[in-house]
Design a protein around this motif. Structure first.
Motif, PDB file in Angstrom:
ATOM      1  N   ARG A  71       0.835  -1.208   0.000  1.00 25.26           N
ATOM      2  CA  ARG A  71       0.000   0.000   0.000  1.00 25.26           C
ATOM      3  C   ARG A  71       0.867   1.255   0.000  1.00 25.26           C
ATOM      4  O   ARG A  71       0.662   2.170  -0.784  1.00 25.26           O
ATOM      5  N   VAL A  72       1.856   1.288   0.873  1.00 18.93           N
ATOM      6  CA  VAL A  72       2.725   2.467   0.969  1.00 18.93           C
ATOM      7  C   VAL A  72       3.561   2.633  -0.288  1.00 18.93           C
ATOM      8  O   VAL A  72       3.699   3.745  -0.812  1.00 18.93           O
ATOM      9  N   SER A  73       4.100   1.540  -0.818  1.00 17.38           N
ATOM     10  CA  SER A  73       4.959   1.662  -2.001  1.00 17.38           C
ATOM     11  C   SER A  73       4.170   2.074  -3.239  1.00 17.38           C
ATOM     12  O   SER A  73       4.646   2.878  -4.044  1.00 17.38           O
ATOM     13  N   LYS A  74       2.957   1.544  -3.407  1.00 15.58           N
ATOM     14  CA  LYS A  74       2.130   1.959  -4.540  1.00 15.58           C
ATOM     15  C   LYS A  74       1.764   3.433  -4.423  1.00 15.58           C
ATOM     16  O   LYS A  74       1.795   4.175  -5.413  1.00 15.58           O
ATOM     17  N   ALA A  75       1.416   3.867  -3.221  1.00 14.09           N
ATOM     18  CA  ALA A  75       1.095   5.287  -3.013  1.00 14.09           C
ATOM     19  C   ALA A  75       2.312   6.147  -3.300  1.00 14.09           C
ATOM     20  O   ALA A  75       2.198   7.206  -3.937  1.00 14.09           O
ATOM     21  N   LEU A  76       3.472   5.719  -2.849  1.00 13.30           N
ATOM     22  CA  LEU A  76       4.702   6.478  -3.078  1.00 13.30           C
ATOM     23  C   LEU A  76       4.987   6.616  -4.572  1.00 13.30           C
ATOM     24  O   LEU A  76       5.316   7.707  -5.049  1.00 13.30           O
ATOM     25  N   LEU A  77       4.834   5.545  -5.325  1.00 16.12           N
ATOM     26  CA  LEU A  77       5.064   5.608  -6.765  1.00 16.12           C
ATOM     27  C   LEU A  77       4.081   6.543  -7.460  1.00 16.12           C
ATOM     28  O   LEU A  77       4.462   7.330  -8.327  1.00 16.12           O
ATOM     29  N   LEU A  78       2.801   6.490  -7.076  1.00 15.59           N
ATOM     30  CA  LEU A  78       1.818   7.378  -7.681  1.00 15.59           C
ATOM     31  C   LEU A  78       2.114   8.835  -7.342  1.00 15.59           C
ATOM     32  O   LEU A  78       2.066   9.710  -8.213  1.00 15.59           O
ATOM     33  N   ILE A  79       2.450   9.099  -6.107  1.00 16.07           N
ATOM     34  CA  ILE A  79       2.741  10.470  -5.678  1.00 16.07           C
ATOM     35  C   ILE A  79       3.964  11.014  -6.397  1.00 16.07           C
ATOM     36  O   ILE A  79       3.972  12.156  -6.873  1.00 16.07           O
ATOM     37  N   LEU A  80       5.008  10.204  -6.514  1.00 20.90           N
ATOM     38  CA  LEU A  80       6.207  10.660  -7.219  1.00 20.90           C
ATOM     39  C   LEU A  80       5.940  10.849  -8.711  1.00 20.90           C
ATOM     40  O   LEU A  80       6.476  11.775  -9.330  1.00 20.90           O
ATOM     41  N   GLU A  81       5.106   9.990  -9.287  1.00 23.11           N
ATOM     42  CA  GLU A  81       4.741  10.156 -10.690  1.00 23.11           C
ATOM     43  C   GLU A  81       3.990  11.480 -10.882  1.00 23.11           C
ATOM     44  O   GLU A  81       4.214  12.204 -11.847  1.00 23.11           O
ATOM     45  N   HIS A  82       3.110  11.813  -9.940  1.00 23.06           N
ATOM     46  CA  HIS A  82       2.370  13.081 -10.005  1.00 23.06           C
ATOM     47  C   HIS A  82       3.316  14.267  -9.828  1.00 23.06           C
ATOM     48  O   HIS A  82       3.250  15.232 -10.579  1.00 23.06           O
ATOM     49  N   ARG A  83       4.183  14.183  -8.827  1.00 24.75           N
ATOM     50  CA  ARG A  83       5.111  15.290  -8.549  1.00 24.75           C
ATOM     51  C   ARG A  83       6.057  15.581  -9.700  1.00 24.75           C
ATOM     52  O   ARG A  83       6.339  16.720 -10.025  1.00 24.75           O
ATOM     53  N   ASN A  84       6.574  14.520 -10.315  1.00 24.27           N
ATOM     54  CA  ASN A  84       7.548  14.678 -11.387  1.00 24.27           C
ATOM     55  C   ASN A  84       6.902  14.784 -12.762  1.00 24.27           C
ATOM     56  O   ASN A  84       7.613  14.839 -13.769  1.00 24.27           O
ATOM     57  N   GLN A  85       5.576  14.780 -12.807  1.00 25.54           N
ATOM     58  CA  GLN A  85       4.816  14.856 -14.046  1.00 25.54           C
ATOM     59  C   GLN A  85       5.324  13.816 -15.053  1.00 25.54           C
ATOM     60  O   GLN A  85       5.549  14.109 -16.230  1.00 25.54           O
ATOM     61  N   ALA A  86       5.530  12.603 -14.573  1.00 27.88           N
ATOM     62  CA  ALA A  86       6.051  11.518 -15.411  1.00 27.88           C
ATOM     63  C   ALA A  86       4.990  11.112 -16.430  1.00 27.88           C
ATOM     64  O   ALA A  86       3.824  10.942 -16.104  1.00 27.88           O
ATOM     65  N   ARG A  87       5.401  10.989 -17.649  1.00 29.11           N
ATOM     66  CA  ARG A  87       4.532  10.569 -18.755  1.00 29.11           C
ATOM     67  C   ARG A  87       5.296   9.583 -19.619  1.00 29.11           C
ATOM     68  O   ARG A  87       6.474   9.365 -19.431  1.00 29.11           O
ATOM     69  N   GLU A  88       4.607   9.023 -20.612  1.00 29.25           N
ATOM     70  CA  GLU A  88       5.283   8.130 -21.539  1.00 29.25           C
ATOM     71  C   GLU A  88       6.347   8.897 -22.294  1.00 29.25           C
ATOM     72  O   GLU A  88       6.225  10.099 -22.536  1.00 29.25           O
ATOM     73  N   GLY A  89       7.398   8.195 -22.692  1.00 30.99           N
ATOM     74  CA  GLY A  89       8.500   8.827 -23.385  1.00 30.99           C
ATOM     75  C   GLY A  89       8.128   9.325 -24.774  1.00 30.99           C
ATOM     76  O   GLY A  89       7.245   8.786 -25.422  1.00 30.99           O
ATOM     77  N   THR A  90       8.785  10.385 -25.188  1.00 32.23           N
ATOM     78  CA  THR A  90       8.596  10.918 -26.536  1.00 32.23           C
ATOM     79  C   THR A  90       9.951  11.108 -27.202  1.00 32.23           C
ATOM     80  O   THR A  90      10.965  11.306 -26.536  1.00 32.23           O
ATOM     81  N   ILE A  91       9.943  11.042 -28.516  1.00 28.65           N
ATOM     82  CA  ILE A  91      11.151  11.295 -29.292  1.00 28.65           C
ATOM     83  C   ILE A  91      10.859  12.491 -30.191  1.00 28.65           C
ATOM     84  O   ILE A  91       9.913  12.475 -30.992  1.00 28.65           O
TER      85      ILE A  91
END
Length: 132
Positions: free
Chosen positions: A106-126
């Protein structure tokens, strides 16, 4: 305007408290999880769409191995020092293992989602175009 200890300059909760308590990474309300380990579809307070984030089940195998190693070490130490009957081991280690795996997942999944939101992580582009 003074910032509280658990908020950053954007008014978002800090990463670790948000992961531990299931807080929305945008508004800080306890709306991240619909049940024990399943994310809500969106935040009931601010409307942030959690389904846009791809956390997956990546942490599950990794955490299961780590928790399994820790529990095994503890079980061997208890056996070596106290020699309890097998039913004591079963009554002690099975619930502890389940609680540790589910809690850490639970904590690790939440941490990954929060970091993805904070860093605005998206699929890669070229070159500005989406990758197939």
């Amino acid at each position: 305007m003074a910032l509280t200890k658990t908020e950053n300059e954007k008014g978002q909760p800090e990463v670790l408290p948000a992961a531990l308590f299931g807080l929305c990474p945008n508004c800080g309300q306890k709306t991240l999880f619909a049940n024990l380990t399943k994310f809500s579809d969106k935040c009931r307070a601010c409307g942030l769409d959690f389904s846009q984030y791809n956390v997956g089940d990546g942490p599950a195998a990794f955490l299961t191995l780590i928790v399994g190693a820790i529990i095994l070490g503890l079980a061997l130490a208890v056996e070596a020092n106290f020699h309890p009957p097998i039913w004591i081991h079963i009554m002690l280690w099975v619930p502890l293992t389940v609680a540790a795996v589910v809690g850490s997942l639970r904590v690790s999944k939440a941490l990954l989602l929060i970091l993805e939101h904070r860093n605005q992580a998206r699929e890669g582009t070229i070159d500005g175009s989406d990758c197939p």
